[in-house]
Design an enzyme around this catalytic site. Structure first.
Site, PDB file in Angstrom:
ATOM      1  N   GLY A  46       0.843  -1.191   0.000  1.00  0.00           N
ATOM      2  CA  GLY A  46       0.000   0.000   0.000  1.00  0.00           C
ATOM      3  C   GLY A  46       0.874   1.235   0.000  1.00  0.00           C
ATOM      4  N   GLN A  51       3.096  10.049   1.088  1.00  0.00           N
ATOM      5  CA  GLN A  51       4.395   9.362   1.107  1.00  0.00           C
ATOM      6  C   GLN A  51       5.263   9.706  -0.095  1.00  0.00           C
ATOM      7  OE1 GLN A  51       2.505   5.324   2.076  1.00  0.00           O
ATOM      8  NE2 GLN A  51       4.472   5.210   3.121  1.00  0.00           N
ATOM      9  N   CYS A  88       6.092  -0.027   7.323  1.00  0.00           N
ATOM     10  CA  CYS A  88       5.683   1.125   6.522  1.00  0.00           C
ATOM     11  C   CYS A  88       6.854   1.509   5.629  1.00  0.00           C
ATOM     12  CB  CYS A  88       5.314   2.289   7.438  1.00  0.00           C
ATOM     13  SG  CYS A  88       4.840   3.777   6.542  1.00  0.00           S
ATOM     14  N   LEU A  89       6.572   1.801   4.359  1.00  0.00           N
ATOM     15  CA  LEU A  89       7.644   2.185   3.433  1.00  0.00           C
ATOM     16  C   LEU A  89       8.328   3.476   3.881  1.00  0.00           C
ATOM     17  CD1 LEU A  89       5.936   1.399   0.004  1.00  0.00           C
ATOM     18  CD2 LEU A  89       7.716   0.067   1.167  1.00  0.00           C
ATOM     19  N   HIS A 130      -4.111   1.211   7.864  1.00  0.00           N
ATOM     20  CA  HIS A 130      -2.787   1.837   7.793  1.00  0.00           C
ATOM     21  C   HIS A 130      -2.790   3.005   6.792  1.00  0.00           C
ATOM     22  CE1 HIS A 130       1.761   1.498   7.845  1.00  0.00           C
ATOM     23  NE2 HIS A 130       1.567   2.186   6.743  1.00  0.00           N
ATOM     24  N   GLU A 131      -3.391   2.791   5.624  1.00  0.00           N
ATOM     25  CA  GLU A 131      -3.372   3.834   4.586  1.00  0.00           C
ATOM     26  C   GLU A 131      -4.280   5.007   4.951  1.00  0.00           C
ATOM     27  OE1 GLU A 131      -0.954   3.655   2.631  1.00  0.00           O
ATOM     28  OE2 GLU A 131      -0.539   1.551   3.074  1.00  0.00           O
ATOM     29  N   HIS A 134      -2.432   7.219   7.251  1.00  0.00           N
ATOM     30  CA  HIS A 134      -1.480   8.107   6.559  1.00  0.00           C
ATOM     31  C   HIS A 134      -2.154   9.411   6.145  1.00  0.00           C
ATOM     32  CE1 HIS A 134       2.430   6.293   6.035  1.00  0.00           C
ATOM     33  NE2 HIS A 134       1.920   5.144   5.632  1.00  0.00           N
TER      34      HIS A 134
HETATM   35 NI    NI Z   1       2.838   3.303   5.561  1.00  0.00          NI
END
Ligand code: NI
Length: 161
Positions: A46, A51, A88-89, A130-131, A134
């Site tokens: 995701g 991000q 998380c990226l 999670h998204e 963000h």
């Molecule tokens: Ni993330």
């Protein structure tokens, strides 16, 4: 299509509430394409627009069942509890056990502005929560147990020196 650099912890855009999308145009389509390419390149399951430095309410995902994108998502419902090693990226190299509701249902729009709903448990439920986090400017650090959070912050500050 283009691969964007992914913003990491400490970048203020990750703590900023994203703006709702009102124009369902070619720019939005392009943004979604670029976000998917960036997510697959990372790779991740995701990716939210902040991000890549774009403060708009959009996220893309693929939990192994094909790509999708949601614009202006809102969580309608959650239930159950589920512990999952979440990463998380924007916080590369870290996975922490985090307990959240197992199931989530989300309403939003597709890239054409049509209403859509998504739901799922386990990985899908986790990704959705999670998204959406963000887009509210919330990183998973905020969901960590206090000891893990303190440890991460100490490590992160040290790495900035
Ligand atoms: Ni993330």
């Amino acid at each position: 299509m283009a691969i964007y650099p992914i913003r990491t912890f400490g970048d203020p855009i990750l703590r900023t509430k994203a703006e709702p999308v009102s124009d369902f145009d070619r720019h939005l389509e392009r943004l979604v394409e670029d976000m998917l390419e960036t997510m697959y390149d990372a790779p991740g399951v995701g990716l939210a627009a902040p991000q890549i430095g774009i403060s708009k309410r959009v996220f893309v995902y693929d939990i192994g069942e094909g790509p999708g994108a949601v614009v202006n998502p809102e969580i309608l419902e959650t239930s159950g509890t589920f512990e999952f090693d979440e990463g998380c990226l924007s916080i590369p190299g870290h996975f922490w056990p985090i307990t959240r509701p197992e199931y989530a249902r989300v309403a939003g729009q597709d890239v054409d502005g049509q209403p859509i709903e998504l739901e799922g448990d386990e990985l899908m439920g986790r990704m959705l929560q999670h998204e959406v986090d963000h887009l509210a400017g919330t990183l998973l650090i905020k969901r960590l147990e206090r000891d893990l959070k303190t440890e991460f912050m100490r490590e992160w500050r040290q790495a900035q020196l």
